[in-house]
Motif scaffolding. Structure first.
Motif, PDB file in Angstrom:
ATOM      1  N   GLN A  38     -52.285  14.985  81.519  1.00 36.68           N
ATOM      2  CA  GLN A  38     -53.532  14.129  82.216  1.00 36.68           C
ATOM      3  C   GLN A  38     -54.824  15.241  81.521  1.00 36.68           C
ATOM      4  O   GLN A  38     -55.695  14.778  81.248  1.00 36.68           O
ATOM      5  N   HIS A  39     -54.729  16.331  82.077  1.00 37.81           N
ATOM      6  CA  HIS A  39     -55.554  17.478  81.630  1.00 37.81           C
ATOM      7  C   HIS A  39     -54.880  18.225  80.526  1.00 37.81           C
ATOM      8  O   HIS A  39     -53.942  18.752  80.722  1.00 37.81           O
ATOM      9  N   TYR A  40     -55.677  18.485  79.290  1.00 35.41           N
ATOM     10  CA  TYR A  40     -54.975  18.991  78.293  1.00 35.41           C
ATOM     11  C   TYR A  40     -55.694  20.240  77.633  1.00 35.41           C
ATOM     12  O   TYR A  40     -55.248  20.934  76.689  1.00 35.41           O
ATOM     13  N   ASP A  41     -57.024  20.231  77.818  1.00 35.40           N
ATOM     14  CA  ASP A  41     -57.999  21.468  77.454  1.00 35.40           C
ATOM     15  C   ASP A  41     -57.269  22.740  77.663  1.00 35.40           C
ATOM     16  O   ASP A  41     -56.728  22.755  78.605  1.00 35.40           O
ATOM     17  N   ASN A  98     -54.364  10.703  89.320  1.00 34.17           N
ATOM     18  CA  ASN A  98     -53.571   9.523  88.678  1.00 34.17           C
ATOM     19  C   ASN A  98     -52.150   9.944  88.589  1.00 34.17           C
ATOM     20  O   ASN A  98     -51.228   9.176  88.884  1.00 34.17           O
ATOM     21  N   GLU A 130     -59.119   8.404  94.039  1.00 35.12           N
ATOM     22  CA  GLU A 130     -58.123   9.496  94.485  1.00 35.12           C
ATOM     23  C   GLU A 130     -57.691   8.793  96.053  1.00 35.12           C
ATOM     24  O   GLU A 130     -56.583   9.115  96.344  1.00 35.12           O
ATOM     25  N   HIS A 201     -68.239  16.955  89.170  1.00 37.72           N
ATOM     26  CA  HIS A 201     -67.735  16.032  88.085  1.00 37.72           C
ATOM     27  C   HIS A 201     -67.374  14.777  88.536  1.00 37.72           C
ATOM     28  O   HIS A 201     -66.848  13.959  87.797  1.00 37.72           O
ATOM     29  N   HIS A 233     -67.416  20.962  84.263  1.00 43.54           N
ATOM     30  CA  HIS A 233     -66.353  19.878  83.976  1.00 43.54           C
ATOM     31  C   HIS A 233     -66.606  19.198  82.588  1.00 43.54           C
ATOM     32  O   HIS A 233     -67.894  18.847  82.374  1.00 43.54           O
ATOM     33  N   ARG A 235     -66.229  16.197  81.389  1.00 42.42           N
ATOM     34  CA  ARG A 235     -67.127  15.064  81.624  1.00 42.42           C
ATOM     35  C   ARG A 235     -68.776  15.064  81.960  1.00 42.42           C
ATOM     36  O   ARG A 235     -69.547  14.591  81.406  1.00 42.42           O
TER      37      ARG A 235
END
Ligand code: UD1
Length: 366
Positions: A38-41, A98, A130, A201, A233, A235
């Motif tokens: 889901q988070h990849y950076d 998620n 959430e 965020h 963040h 986004r």
């Protein structure tokens, strides 16, 4: 016993790390770490694995960013095969992202037992994704590990049987206590002696251009009195760029690794945030926190800690910051069981379950 941990987004990593390490101390436990992607950076994910000293994931589902439905569905369809392949005794899921709800749903359908770490928190605001993730995950979990009494009350109200629920304390604080001594070495360069620390965020704050512009103007105003450091963040970075609003006067940074952010939190005069975890970390550290939301799923940080809800009111933010600068910050205390031993308490529950299953197995085969 085979335990499979599912993590996916930045706030999951500091919750899984202490339990992973605690379970390593017990013989006869094999652990598999699944990252949903889901988070990849690098600075939203990899750097956390390095600093928190957890091994690289055994499997990465590489789901990345999508709409909520697409992301949840992708995680479910890619995770199903992995769970079927491993057939774990327990799947551990963390927090309220998620990835958490998607994993709980997959396991419940496969009748593989799920344990939810950080269960029972409720904002009672179903416009928050959430909150939906928390409701679904808790209904489907076989074991629910709660951070505070309010969570136990919420679960009782929703009809979750008490024998599934264990009040174990706040697992993120395990990581904080362990990492605090070394965080000082990771302080970013050129930090002024006094500063305010900002993170924003949530879609409810940053996806509304009017409100984001107003917030930035307010922060800019505050920065003339108190320098503002703002790790941004991805986004939020995108939204600020779309606004083409001035952010001069604010020090905007890329998302920071865990230890650098912890160092900043500890030294900040005040923190302004819409994060869940930061409300708790500031309560533990005794640093004043203004939460830019109308509600919180972590009411203990208000009742006992240093947190104040300021909603969407620049005037409230300014007033509260003036109080802090005048030396009249809200005082708080550290809630019960936020003591660095939560992962030990969770491990004991899992060990007791294993012992019970072994007894039942030997009785059954006798
Ligand atoms: C997720 C969680 C939120 C948590 C937050 C912490 C859900 C519903 N939300 O929100 O509860 O507080 O993580 O950060 O699970 N992006 C990148 N690189 C990344 C990850 C994200 O650029 O490594 C960008 C993408 O543009 C993406 C956006 O950030 O569209 C949002 O990412 P996503 O994981 O959907 O939600 P978060 O806002 O990070």
């Amino acid at each position: 016993m085979l335990v499979l941990h599912v993590v996916g987004a930045r706030p999951n990593f500091m919750k899984a790390a202490p339990l992973f390490r605690e379970l390593q101390k017990h013989s006869g436990i094999r652990q598999v770490l699944i990252h949903t992607g889901q988070h990849y950076d690098v600075n939203m994910s990899d750097v956390f694995f390095q600093q928190l000293r957890i091994p690289a994931p055994d499997v990465n589902l590489q789901v990345s960013s999508k709409t909520h439905a697409q992301q949840t569905a992708e995680i479910m369809s890619r995770l199903e095969g992995v769970v079927l392949e491993h057939r774990p005794d327990w799947v551990l899921v963390y927090g309220d992202v998620n990835s958490t709800a998607a994993a709980a749903l997959v396991c419940a359908k496969l009748q593989v037992r799920v344990a939810h770490v950080e269960a029972g928190l409720r904002s009672y605001d179903r416009s928050m994704p959430e909150e939906l993730n928390r409701l679904v995950t808790d209904q489907l979990s076989d074991l629910l590990f709660t951070p505070s009494e309010d969570a136990n009350r919420n679960l009782a109200r929703e009809g979750i049987p008490a024998e599934k629920v264990h009040l174990v304390g706040n697992i993120m604080i395990d990581t904080l206590i362990e990492m605090l001594p070394e965080s000082g070495k990771h302080m970013p360069a050129d930090v002024p002696p006094r500063f305010g620390l900002v993170t924003l965020h949530r879609p409810s704050n940053v996806d509304d251009p009017h409100w984001l512009r107003e917030m930035l103007a307010e922060l800019h105003h505050i920065a003339s009195e108190l320098p503002i450091i703002f790790p941004v963040h991805p986004r939020t970075r995108e939204r600020i760029a779309q606004l083409r609003a001035g952010s001069n006067g604010l020090r905007l940074l890329d998302p920071l690794p865990y230890l650098s952010f912890l160092a900043l939190q500890q030294r900040a005069s005040i923190v302004v945030t819409d994060s869940g975890g930061i409300q708790e970390e500031t309560t533990y550290l005794g640093v004043p926190c203004l939460t830019v939301r109308d509600n919180t799923e972590r009411p203990i940080t208000i009742d006992e800690g240093t947190n104040v809800l300021v909603g969407r009111s620049p005037k409230r933010i300014r007033e509260e910051i003036e109080q802090v600068l005048a030396g009249k910050a809200k005082q708080g205390r550290i809630p019960a069981l936020w003591d660095g031993k939560t992962s030990q308490r969770i491990a004991s529950v899992l060990m007791r379950d294993r012992a019970r299953a072994a007894r039942a197995g030997s009785l059954g085969s006798a």
